[in-house]
Design an enzyme around this catalytic site. Sequence first.
Site, PDB file in Angstrom:
ATOM      1  N   ASP A 326     127.658  16.004  20.668  1.00 60.92           N
ATOM      2  CA  ASP A 326     127.025  15.134  21.647  1.00 60.92           C
ATOM      3  C   ASP A 326     127.539  15.575  23.016  1.00 60.92           C
ATOM      4  OD1 ASP A 326     125.776  12.780  22.817  1.00 60.92           O
ATOM      5  OD2 ASP A 326     127.805  11.979  22.951  1.00 60.92           O
ATOM      6  N   ASP A 516     130.920  10.322  20.106  1.00 60.05           N
ATOM      7  CA  ASP A 516     131.826   9.226  20.471  1.00 60.05           C
ATOM      8  C   ASP A 516     131.137   7.873  20.587  1.00 60.05           C
ATOM      9  OD1 ASP A 516     130.532  10.003  23.029  1.00 60.05           O
ATOM     10  OD2 ASP A 516     131.864   8.468  23.832  1.00 60.05           O
ATOM     11  N   ASP A 520     125.833   7.802  18.199  1.00 58.17           N
ATOM     12  CA  ASP A 520     126.258   8.976  17.432  1.00 58.17           C
ATOM     13  C   ASP A 520     126.586   8.630  15.983  1.00 58.17           C
ATOM     14  OD1 ASP A 520     126.160  10.951  19.490  1.00 58.17           O
ATOM     15  OD2 ASP A 520     127.962  10.062  20.355  1.00 58.17           O
TER      16      ASP A 520
END
Length: 620
Positions: A326, A516, A520
């Site tokens: 990410d 995080d 996600d």
Amino acid sequence: MHHCCCEHCAEKPHLTERRDVILFVGALILFVIGMFLSSPIDIILFVVAYLLAGWEVLYTAGKNIIRGKVFDEHFLMAVATLGALIIGEYPEAVAVMLFYRVGEMLEQYAVGRSEKSIRELMDIAPERATVVRGIEIKTVSPEEVLEGDVILVKPGERVPLDAKVLEGSSSLDTSALTGESLPRDVKKGDVILSGCINLNGVLHARVLKNYADSTVSTVLNLTESASEKKSKSEAFIGKFARVYTPIVVGLALVVALLPPLAFSADWSTWVYRALLFLMVSCPCALVLSVPLTYFCGLGSASKVGVLIKGSRYIAALSNAATVVFDKTGTLTEGKFAVSDVVSDKMSRDDLLCIAAHVECHSNHPLARSICSAWHGEIDHARIGEVKELPGFGICAKIDGRTVVAGNLALMQNLGITVTDVGADASVHLAMEATYLGYITLFDRQKDDSGETIRLLKKLGVQRTVMLTGDHADVAEPIASQLGMDEVRAELLPDQKMAELERISSETAGTLVYVGDGINDAPSIARADVGVAMGAIGSDAAVSAADVVIMTDELGRLVDAIEISRRTEKIVRQNTIFALGIKGLVLVLGVFGVAGLWQAVFADVGVSLLAVLNSTRAMKK
């Protein structure tokens, strides 16, 4: 041989350990004395030494037989050594038990060292919390504190619950949670995590979560469950021992009975060789060293602030082929900063001043970043009516004039001509329908992001990918600077999952996803190994993850992969070494070339060396 498990070693009383040492020393002394004496005194000394050193093996074998668990490593050791005593090979029988004791002591030492590093996480649980309710200050158990309560944290105390600082400033020792040795400064408005130690100032803070949902409680739960999840290798060894042992006993009976019955061979010779066969065949080296190696690997990872939720993920991480990231909060800090202020109507400072006054009541990350960039005072008397425009920006009266600040779409909807569209992450401003200019912001890369990508490629990771919901003209430059192989931008959560499925179908080894945020969590759960940034990550991401990095350092991912690969390498070394030596001595023993001492080495000697090799997994 004793099958290692952390619970056994953690619960074994100190007095029991002292007793075992005394019994071992006593058996060793009697064994040495017996080697220099003649019959029948030496026989008596050898038998007593055997019982002192081997009582636990005999007791465990007998107990398991009563329970119906006949065929295990204790049974093989008991039969082989009792058989050696029966045929008069007293020194060899005692030597097996003495070597067993040495191996067990080394095992306990290795487990103790690894357990100590993991227990450092277990020691972070706070014992009490000081709650401020009105004029009353009361010390209670952390479980009794409710969300929204105000707590008082004095210097030297452990932060009992996750909270937001209301008053005071201090430095926190976060090493128990993150592995980071440098203290972290906190002030009013900062979030403090349970388990950290307050070093100097007095803090008043409002509790954000109940104890059951706090960081410290989450870490403790993850730590307790980590050793329960076995790797494929570890699970295979357990199943292998259960099937392998009865086969070995059957083959030993064939060796003992077939030659004398079929070919009139000497009974004593072939019974002796059958006992050799049993002793060599004992799978102690594998049953002991494989779980021990993984446990040492888990302990080594915890030393660098990485919590791996089970040995199966060590095995998977060692084969990492593709790592997907990410962007915001993982590769970048998730904190925007002003990079450029552009206007042909006024000075840079004047445009930034107007923007700060418009944005000062907004909680949007870009608004907060603009306000932080303006170093002057906010004059609230200049600000009139403020109206949020969700998805577009904000509108406010400044000095009685209407000012709008927002994205390009807002300007287009209002029919305002934009002379320079700027970058995608730009906030455009207009006053009374006249375009003033724009402010460009950027999300800072983490200091170690580029180095992490470089080291992953050096480790042999074949592919690094960035998946993000940000616009392409923001994501692509960052991906290029970091040296990513691929970037997919402007993805909605379902599109991100679809991309992950595609990447998974193209990946031969392990697919690792690092994120995080709450968004996600599905991707973290879908990947072969999901990695969450534990110190800053959301609860959903941490819960879904297989590996939790307890600090905001992306480079710990490299440490985790290196530790996993070293651990798997040691497992392979022990397996090949143990099976190779045992196979060789088995063949030599059946043909009468190897004797009982060679069998002793092939059993307890190999186990001893495997345990010593396993301890290398504890190294950072």
